[in-house]
Design a protein around this motif. Structure first.
Motif, PDB file in Angstrom:
ATOM      1  N   LYS A  80       0.416  -1.372  -0.268  1.00  0.00           N
ATOM      2  CA  LYS A  80       0.006  -0.354  -0.167  1.00  0.00           C
ATOM      3  C   LYS A  80       0.946   1.173  -0.417  1.00  0.00           C
ATOM      4  CE  LYS A  80      -3.732  -2.023  -0.034  1.00  0.00           C
ATOM      5  NZ  LYS A  80      -5.312  -2.441  -0.785  1.00  0.00           N
ATOM      6  N   LEU A  81       0.254   2.105  -0.334  1.00  0.00           N
ATOM      7  CA  LEU A  81       1.546   3.842  -0.889  1.00  0.00           C
ATOM      8  C   LEU A  81       0.375   5.213  -0.389  1.00  0.00           C
ATOM      9  CD1 LEU A  81       1.760   3.065  -4.812  1.00  0.00           C
ATOM     10  CD2 LEU A  81       3.374   2.486  -2.794  1.00  0.00           C
ATOM     11  N   VAL A  82       1.154   5.371   0.925  1.00  0.00           N
ATOM     12  CA  VAL A  82       1.284   6.998   1.706  1.00  0.00           C
ATOM     13  C   VAL A  82       1.648   7.594   0.885  1.00  0.00           C
ATOM     14  CG1 VAL A  82       0.873   8.216   3.340  1.00  0.00           C
ATOM     15  CG2 VAL A  82       0.006   5.157   2.761  1.00  0.00           C
ATOM     16  N   VAL A  83       1.589   8.879   0.315  1.00  0.00           N
ATOM     17  CA  VAL A  83       2.351   9.586  -0.769  1.00  0.00           C
ATOM     18  C   VAL A  83       2.091  10.698   0.812  1.00  0.00           C
ATOM     19  CG1 VAL A  83       2.411  11.609  -2.635  1.00  0.00           C
ATOM     20  CG2 VAL A  83       2.452   8.622  -2.806  1.00  0.00           C
ATOM     21  N   LEU A  84       3.252  11.701   0.664  1.00  0.00           N
ATOM     22  CA  LEU A  84       3.565  12.771   1.665  1.00  0.00           C
ATOM     23  C   LEU A  84       4.212  13.477   1.443  1.00  0.00           C
ATOM     24  CD1 LEU A  84       2.352  12.906   5.156  1.00  0.00           C
ATOM     25  CD2 LEU A  84       5.055  12.243   4.941  1.00  0.00           C
ATOM     26  N   THR A  85       3.896  14.846   1.306  1.00  0.00           N
ATOM     27  CA  THR A  85       4.218  16.129   0.799  1.00  0.00           C
ATOM     28  C   THR A  85       4.003  17.148   1.829  1.00  0.00           C
ATOM     29  OG1 THR A  85       4.606  17.195  -0.867  1.00  0.00           O
ATOM     30  CG2 THR A  85       1.828  16.749  -0.183  1.00  0.00           C
ATOM     31  N   THR A  86       4.921  18.278   1.256  1.00  0.00           N
ATOM     32  CA  THR A  86       4.827  19.584   2.028  1.00  0.00           C
ATOM     33  C   THR A  86       3.473  20.367   1.816  1.00  0.00           C
ATOM     34  OG1 THR A  86       7.822  18.862   2.649  1.00  0.00           O
ATOM     35  CG2 THR A  86       6.301  21.231   2.827  1.00  0.00           C
ATOM     36  N   PHE A  87       3.725  20.277   0.083  1.00  0.00           N
ATOM     37  CA  PHE A  87       3.069  21.181  -0.525  1.00  0.00           C
ATOM     38  C   PHE A  87       1.510  20.610  -1.040  1.00  0.00           C
ATOM     39  CE2 PHE A  87       7.415  21.481  -1.137  1.00  0.00           C
ATOM     40  CZ  PHE A  87       7.437  23.610  -0.917  1.00  0.00           C
ATOM     41  N   GLY A  88       0.653  20.562  -0.686  1.00  0.00           N
ATOM     42  CA  GLY A  88      -0.682  20.540  -1.294  1.00  0.00           C
ATOM     43  C   GLY A  88      -1.275  21.221  -2.564  1.00  0.00           C
ATOM     44  N   ARG A  89      -0.220  21.087  -3.409  1.00  0.00           N
ATOM     45  CA  ARG A  89      -0.478  20.700  -4.945  1.00  0.00           C
ATOM     46  C   ARG A  89      -1.337  19.963  -5.428  1.00  0.00           C
ATOM     47  NH1 ARG A  89       5.778  22.243  -5.973  1.00  0.00           N
ATOM     48  NH2 ARG A  89       5.587  24.276  -4.365  1.00  0.00           N
ATOM     49  N   PRO A  90      -2.508  20.544  -5.965  1.00  0.00           N
ATOM     50  CA  PRO A  90      -3.089  19.550  -6.871  1.00  0.00           C
ATOM     51  C   PRO A  90      -2.943  18.549  -8.125  1.00  0.00           C
ATOM     52  CG  PRO A  90      -4.219  21.874  -6.519  1.00  0.00           C
ATOM     53  CD  PRO A  90      -3.466  21.776  -6.712  1.00  0.00           C
ATOM     54  N   GLY A  91      -1.916  19.450  -8.421  1.00  0.00           N
ATOM     55  CA  GLY A  91      -1.456  18.411  -9.767  1.00  0.00           C
ATOM     56  C   GLY A  91      -0.645  17.590  -9.369  1.00  0.00           C
ATOM     57  N   TYR A  92       0.096  17.154  -7.771  1.00  0.00           N
ATOM     58  CA  TYR A  92       1.031  16.703  -7.507  1.00  0.00           C
ATOM     59  C   TYR A  92      -0.088  15.132  -6.718  1.00  0.00           C
ATOM     60  CZ  TYR A  92       4.606  18.481  -6.155  1.00  0.00           C
ATOM     61  OH  TYR A  92       6.363  19.561  -6.579  1.00  0.00           O
ATOM     62  N   LEU A  93      -1.671  16.111  -6.589  1.00  0.00           N
ATOM     63  CA  LEU A  93      -2.683  14.728  -5.609  1.00  0.00           C
ATOM     64  C   LEU A  93      -2.773  13.663  -6.999  1.00  0.00           C
ATOM     65  CD1 LEU A  93      -4.821  13.402  -4.158  1.00  0.00           C
ATOM     66  CD2 LEU A  93      -5.861  15.837  -4.445  1.00  0.00           C
ATOM     67  N   ARG A  94      -3.867  14.152  -8.188  1.00  0.00           N
ATOM     68  CA  ARG A  94      -4.132  13.882  -9.186  1.00  0.00           C
ATOM     69  C   ARG A  94      -2.655  12.513  -9.582  1.00  0.00           C
ATOM     70  NH1 ARG A  94      -7.136  15.470 -13.730  1.00  0.00           N
ATOM     71  NH2 ARG A  94      -7.509  16.688 -12.440  1.00  0.00           N
ATOM     72  N   SER A  95      -1.507  13.194  -9.322  1.00  0.00           N
ATOM     73  CA  SER A  95      -0.055  12.254 -10.815  1.00  0.00           C
ATOM     74  C   SER A  95      -0.108  11.170  -9.346  1.00  0.00           C
ATOM     75  CB  SER A  95       1.320  12.910 -10.008  1.00  0.00           C
ATOM     76  OG  SER A  95       1.209  14.033 -10.949  1.00  0.00           O
ATOM     77  N   ALA A  96       0.157  11.585  -7.745  1.00  0.00           N
ATOM     78  CA  ALA A  96       0.024  10.271  -6.999  1.00  0.00           C
ATOM     79  C   ALA A  96      -1.103   8.968  -7.407  1.00  0.00           C
ATOM     80  CB  ALA A  96       0.255  11.080  -5.403  1.00  0.00           C
ATOM     81  N   MET A  97      -2.341  10.382  -7.562  1.00  0.00           N
ATOM     82  CA  MET A  97      -3.647   9.123  -7.787  1.00  0.00           C
ATOM     83  C   MET A  97      -3.159   8.536  -9.316  1.00  0.00           C
ATOM     84  SD  MET A  97      -5.052   9.188  -4.997  1.00  0.00           S
ATOM     85  CE  MET A  97      -4.591   9.555  -3.611  1.00  0.00           C
ATOM     86  N   GLU A  98      -2.428   8.538 -10.096  1.00  0.00           N
ATOM     87  CA  GLU A  98      -2.633   7.864 -11.080  1.00  0.00           C
ATOM     88  C   GLU A  98      -1.116   6.673 -11.318  1.00  0.00           C
ATOM     89  OE1 GLU A  98      -1.744  11.241 -14.095  1.00  0.00           O
ATOM     90  OE2 GLU A  98      -4.268  11.769 -14.031  1.00  0.00           O
ATOM     91  N   ALA A  99      -0.314   7.351 -10.048  1.00  0.00           N
ATOM     92  CA  ALA A  99       1.100   6.521  -9.800  1.00  0.00           C
ATOM     93  C   ALA A  99       0.467   4.819  -8.798  1.00  0.00           C
ATOM     94  CB  ALA A  99       1.991   7.106  -9.059  1.00  0.00           C
ATOM     95  N   GLY A 100      -0.791   5.032  -8.794  1.00  0.00           N
ATOM     96  CA  GLY A 100      -1.239   3.915  -7.065  1.00  0.00           C
ATOM     97  C   GLY A 100      -1.180   4.552  -5.973  1.00  0.00           C
ATOM     98  N   ASP A 102      -2.381   4.975  -1.695  1.00  0.00           N
ATOM     99  CA  ASP A 102      -3.963   4.647  -1.817  1.00  0.00           C
ATOM    100  C   ASP A 102      -4.034   6.391  -0.340  1.00  0.00           C
ATOM    101  OD1 ASP A 102      -4.323   1.488  -2.411  1.00  0.00           O
ATOM    102  OD2 ASP A 102      -2.022   1.827  -1.750  1.00  0.00           O
ATOM    103  N   ALA A 103      -3.016   6.687  -0.352  1.00  0.00           N
ATOM    104  CA  ALA A 103      -3.420   7.142   0.441  1.00  0.00           C
ATOM    105  C   ALA A 103      -2.600   9.161   0.137  1.00  0.00           C
ATOM    106  CB  ALA A 103      -2.909   7.187   1.826  1.00  0.00           C
ATOM    107  N   PHE A 104      -2.870  10.524   0.141  1.00  0.00           N
ATOM    108  CA  PHE A 104      -2.400  11.245   0.078  1.00  0.00           C
ATOM    109  C   PHE A 104      -1.758  12.546   1.243  1.00  0.00           C
ATOM    110  CE2 PHE A 104      -0.922  15.341  -1.751  1.00  0.00           C
ATOM    111  CZ  PHE A 104       0.131  15.198  -2.311  1.00  0.00           C
ATOM    112  N   LEU A 105      -1.401  12.278   1.675  1.00  0.00           N
ATOM    113  CA  LEU A 105      -1.537  13.421   3.073  1.00  0.00           C
ATOM    114  C   LEU A 105      -0.490  14.491   2.934  1.00  0.00           C
ATOM    115  CD1 LEU A 105      -0.792  10.710   6.118  1.00  0.00           C
ATOM    116  CD2 LEU A 105      -3.404  11.987   4.928  1.00  0.00           C
ATOM    117  N   VAL A 106      -1.076  15.620   3.685  1.00  0.00           N
ATOM    118  CA  VAL A 106       0.340  17.146   3.707  1.00  0.00           C
ATOM    119  C   VAL A 106       0.398  17.057   4.781  1.00  0.00           C
ATOM    120  CG1 VAL A 106      -1.158  18.097   1.237  1.00  0.00           C
ATOM    121  CG2 VAL A 106      -2.256  18.236   3.913  1.00  0.00           C
TER     122      VAL A 106
END
Lengths: 204, 204
Positions: A80-100, A102-106
């Motif tokens: 399972k993949l949790v992506v964590l980032t400093t910047f809540g950039r919508p494009g990041y969220l989109r790319s992260a989801m496309e990369a598979g 499961d979670a996106f946290l700022v």
DNA sequence: AGAGCCGCATGACAGATGTCATGAGCGGCG
DNA sequence: CGCCGCTCATGACATCTGTCATGCGGCTCT
């Protein structure tokens, strides 16, 4: 399944990485079994450790957490993949989801959400900030073509047209055309603003 | 003095802040007695808590950790100051020291250095990365005048000369002159590079 | 008081940048 | 096949940007 959730933690800043490990270490059911500081170390390390969840920062040397997520998703699809980032950039969220992912946290979010997200993704849930999700949907997809993005990325450091042309093996006129179309698509006045906006949106 | 070292922790990203608190919480002799997320909350909160050490991130809303350090140093001179930052910019180190900081740590450094630094500053020592110190000394002081810095900062988002002139109540020609001198002092080709270099050096 | 720096301004000029029209070659899609 | 979008290019044009010379007033230091 087993007693503890095995986590791989990828984050380039040692202090933050070890602090996050300490935080997760406070949870009885979570165990950080591996840590890496570079995106390109994620997959090799994951292969050695039989992990349940990978926690990936986006901004890392080697390759981004999003690229690492894509590699993991392909090679070890059960992780399972949790992506964590400093910047809540919508494009990041989109790319992260496309990369598979499961979670996106700022990193702005409360620390408690981290352990919670780890448990939820393992239970098959997806964890996404609703505000960010709305923003990502509202702004639509990246309007820039590959070349436009490439030129914009190269222009980000203040390079002149001649330097860009040389670096990208294009004519100066073509460089200007790409920048011009990018500027128009982003509805801004000049390349500097274009770079800034594209960055903010996570399109760069 | 007393049994445990009382620490105030200032860092805007909740997840990182609480993770650092967890990390410090693992140490028997250190206790995080207060946390804030904004630079301008540091001093008021410090006044309420009788702390030994303030741990300050630089990049914060409200005011920077360096400004907060200066306020603390003036108002509560017995409090030891540890400045923590993502970016090892020599100019930051210089400003932090001028603001009265006792330690300067980058988040790239191993987590163990954090607790260590807290103990050392309390013992009267100063903690500075030697590499960074050398870099700070090597590059010399910020060559930019106040106005030049101001114009450069305003130009950072890609504003045009006309917008800068309006925002700063200057004529367009004056704006261009300031940018021109800044560009020359930084030995670069255009404003975009000037902004980038000034940022990197911590001069912005 | 004079020298020197800084802030602010103007005008003139060269070169960089942004826009637009136009066109060629290539690939995909209906 | 024809249409469309992407890539790449050229040339012309208007505007923006960076440089330089020059000037004035205020401030500080000696």
């Amino acid at each position: 399944m087993s007693s503890t959730i095995k986590v791989l933690l990828a984050e380039d800043q040692s202090m933050v990485r070890e602090a996050l490990a300490a935080l997760l270490g406070l949870e009885d059911d979570i165990e950080v079994v591996a840590q890496v500081a570079r995106g390109d170390e994620v997959l090799p390390t994951a292969r050695q450790h039989d992990i349940d969840v990978a926690l990936l920062d986006i901004e890392m040397p080697g390759c981004t957490g999003i690229e690492a997520a894509a590699q993991l998703h392909k090679a070890l699809p059960t992780v399972k993949l949790v992506v964590l980032t400093t910047f809540g950039r919508p494009g990041y969220l989109r790319s992260a989801m496309e990369a598979g992912a499961d979670a996106f946290l700022v990193k702005d979010a409360p620390a408690a959400q981290l352990a919670e997200a780890v448990r939820k993704v393992l239970a098959g849930e997806r964890v996404i900030d609703p505000t960010l999700a709305a923003a990502a949907l509202a702004e639509g997809a990246n309007p820039l073509t590959d070349r436009e993005r490439e030129v914009l990325r190269a222009a980000a450091d203040g390079s002149t047209n001649a330097e860009l042309a040389a670096a990208l093996h294009l004519s100066q006129g073509t460089v200007r055309n790409y920048l011009s179309t990018a500027i128009q698509k982003l509805a801004v006045r000049n390349r500097a603003e274009a770079v800034r906006i594209a960055r903010e949106k996570g399109w760069l």
